[in-house]
Design a protein around this motif. Structure first.
Motif, mmCIF file in Angstrom:
data_model
loop_
_atom_site.group_PDB
_atom_site.id
_atom_site.type_symbol
_atom_site.label_atom_id
_atom_site.label_comp_id
_atom_site.label_asym_id
_atom_site.label_seq_id
_atom_site.Cartn_x
_atom_site.Cartn_y
_atom_site.Cartn_z
ATOM 1 N N ALA A 32 0.814 -1.221 0.000
ATOM 2 C CA ALA A 32 0.000 0.000 0.000
ATOM 3 C C ALA A 32 0.847 1.271 0.000
ATOM 4 O O ALA A 32 0.476 2.264 -0.638
ATOM 5 C CB ALA A 32 -0.948 -0.004 1.191
ATOM 6 N N ARG A 33 1.976 1.248 0.707
ATOM 7 C CA ARG A 33 2.820 2.456 0.774
ATOM 8 C C ARG A 33 3.416 2.786 -0.595
ATOM 9 O O ARG A 33 3.463 3.949 -0.998
ATOM 10 C CB ARG A 33 3.919 2.273 1.822
ATOM 11 N N HIS A 34 3.884 1.765 -1.302
ATOM 12 C CA HIS A 34 4.439 1.990 -2.648
ATOM 13 C C HIS A 34 3.340 2.475 -3.592
ATOM 14 O O HIS A 34 3.548 3.404 -4.371
ATOM 15 C CB HIS A 34 5.076 0.712 -3.192
ATOM 16 N N ALA A 35 2.177 1.829 -3.530
ATOM 17 C CA ALA A 35 1.068 2.221 -4.396
ATOM 18 C C ALA A 35 0.646 3.663 -4.125
ATOM 19 O O ALA A 35 0.406 4.430 -5.058
ATOM 20 C CB ALA A 35 -0.105 1.268 -4.197
ATOM 21 N N LYS A 36 0.576 4.031 -2.854
ATOM 22 C CA LYS A 36 0.182 5.410 -2.504
ATOM 23 C C LYS A 36 1.197 6.410 -3.037
ATOM 24 O O LYS A 36 0.827 7.447 -3.596
ATOM 25 C CB LYS A 36 0.013 5.567 -1.000
ATOM 26 N N ALA A 37 2.484 6.116 -2.881
ATOM 27 C CA ALA A 37 3.528 7.013 -3.383
ATOM 28 C C ALA A 37 3.433 7.146 -4.904
ATOM 29 O O ALA A 37 3.582 8.243 -5.444
ATOM 30 C CB ALA A 37 4.910 6.512 -2.974
ATOM 31 N N LEU A 38 3.155 6.044 -5.586
ATOM 32 C CA LEU A 38 2.995 6.098 -7.037
ATOM 33 C C LEU A 38 1.765 6.912 -7.418
ATOM 34 O O LEU A 38 1.823 7.768 -8.303
ATOM 35 C CB LEU A 38 2.889 4.692 -7.619
ATOM 36 N N LEU A 39 0.647 6.652 -6.749
ATOM 37 C CA LEU A 39 -0.588 7.378 -7.060
ATOM 38 C C LEU A 39 -0.461 8.866 -6.780
ATOM 39 O O LEU A 39 -0.979 9.697 -7.518
ATOM 40 C CB LEU A 39 -1.764 6.790 -6.277
ATOM 41 N N ASP A 42 4.622 10.928 -5.647
ATOM 42 C CA ASP A 42 5.490 11.473 -4.606
ATOM 43 C C ASP A 42 6.904 10.905 -4.778
ATOM 44 O O ASP A 42 7.238 9.835 -4.273
ATOM 45 C CB ASP A 42 4.923 11.116 -3.232
ATOM 46 N N CYS A 43 7.726 11.637 -5.515
ATOM 47 C CA CYS A 43 9.092 11.187 -5.823
ATOM 48 C C CYS A 43 9.927 10.959 -4.567
ATOM 49 O O CYS A 43 10.673 9.982 -4.487
ATOM 50 C CB CYS A 43 9.807 12.199 -6.699
ATOM 51 N N ASP A 44 9.812 11.886 -3.614
ATOM 52 C CA ASP A 44 10.624 11.779 -2.399
ATOM 53 C C ASP A 44 10.265 10.532 -1.598
ATOM 54 O O ASP A 44 11.144 9.794 -1.155
ATOM 55 C CB ASP A 44 10.458 13.027 -1.529
ATOM 56 N N GLU A 45 8.972 10.279 -1.427
ATOM 57 C CA GLU A 45 8.534 9.100 -0.671
ATOM 58 C C GLU A 45 8.913 7.819 -1.406
ATOM 59 O O GLU A 45 9.382 6.862 -0.792
ATOM 60 C CB GLU A 45 7.021 9.149 -0.433
ATOM 61 N N LEU A 49 11.272 4.847 -0.004
ATOM 62 C CA LEU A 49 10.813 3.458 0.074
ATOM 63 C C LEU A 49 11.728 2.511 -0.697
ATOM 64 O O LEU A 49 11.915 1.356 -0.303
ATOM 65 C CB LEU A 49 9.383 3.340 -0.457
ATOM 66 N N LEU A 50 12.292 2.993 -1.792
ATOM 67 C CA LEU A 50 13.147 2.162 -2.626
ATOM 68 C C LEU A 50 14.614 2.225 -2.212
ATOM 69 O O LEU A 50 15.458 1.573 -2.811
ATOM 70 C CB LEU A 50 13.011 2.577 -4.096
ATOM 71 N N GLY A 51 14.906 3.027 -1.184
ATOM 72 C CA GLY A 51 16.291 3.124 -0.704
ATOM 73 C C GLY A 51 17.168 3.975 -1.596
ATOM 74 O O GLY A 51 18.382 3.769 -1.648
ATOM 75 N N GLY A 52 16.574 4.931 -2.276
ATOM 76 C CA GLY A 52 17.327 5.793 -3.179
ATOM 77 C C GLY A 52 18.027 6.926 -2.452
ATOM 78 O O GLY A 52 17.912 7.085 -1.240
ATOM 79 N N ARG A 53 18.736 7.702 -3.210
ATOM 80 C CA ARG A 53 19.430 8.870 -2.654
ATOM 81 C C ARG A 53 18.422 9.967 -2.363
ATOM 82 O O ARG A 53 17.460 10.157 -3.087
ATOM 83 C CB ARG A 53 20.438 9.399 -3.659
ATOM 84 N N ARG A 54 18.693 10.714 -1.313
ATOM 85 C CA ARG A 54 17.827 11.854 -0.991
ATOM 86 C C ARG A 54 18.035 12.992 -1.976
ATOM 87 O O ARG A 54 17.107 13.619 -2.411
ATOM 88 C CB ARG A 54 18.088 12.348 0.416
ATOM 89 N N LYS A 55 19.279 13.251 -2.311
ATOM 90 C CA LYS A 55 19.586 14.340 -3.240
ATOM 91 C C LYS A 55 20.655 13.856 -4.208
ATOM 92 O O LYS A 55 21.517 13.063 -3.871
ATOM 93 C CB LYS A 55 20.112 15.554 -2.491
ATOM 94 N N LEU A 56 20.570 14.369 -5.403
ATOM 95 C CA LEU A 56 21.543 14.051 -6.426
ATOM 96 C C LEU A 56 21.888 15.352 -7.134
ATOM 97 O O LEU A 56 20.996 16.123 -7.479
ATOM 98 C CB LEU A 56 20.957 13.051 -7.428
#
Length: 71
Positions: A32-39, A42-45, A49-56
């Motif tokens: 649900a959290r991934h689906a909500k972020a996609l819907l 929300d790039c930051d969320e 969730l995917l363990g990405g970098r905060r800033k690039l």
């Protein structure tokens, strides 16, 4: 996580209406959290969730005047 990445890769090359996008997200096998972020788009969320970098940072630096590209 890989379902989300594959989804982003597939929709990245297609122009979907909002309804088509929501339908595609609803068919994903993600929590649900991934689906909500996609819907919410929300790039930051999603990155969190995917363990990405905060800033690039991306920068193009011009060569010093007078420098040659060839040695």
């Amino acid at each position: 996580m890989s379902n989300v990445i594959r989804f982003l890769e597939s929709v990245g090359g297609n122009q979907l209406s909002d309804t088509e996008y929501r339908d595609a997200v609803s068919k994903l096998a993600v929590d649900a959290r991934h689906a909500k972020a996609l819907l919410d788009r929300d790039c930051d969320e999603l990155s969190e969730l995917l363990g990405g970098r905060r800033k690039l940072m991306f920068a193009i630096l011009a060569a010093e005047e007078g420098e040659s590209r060839h040695s």
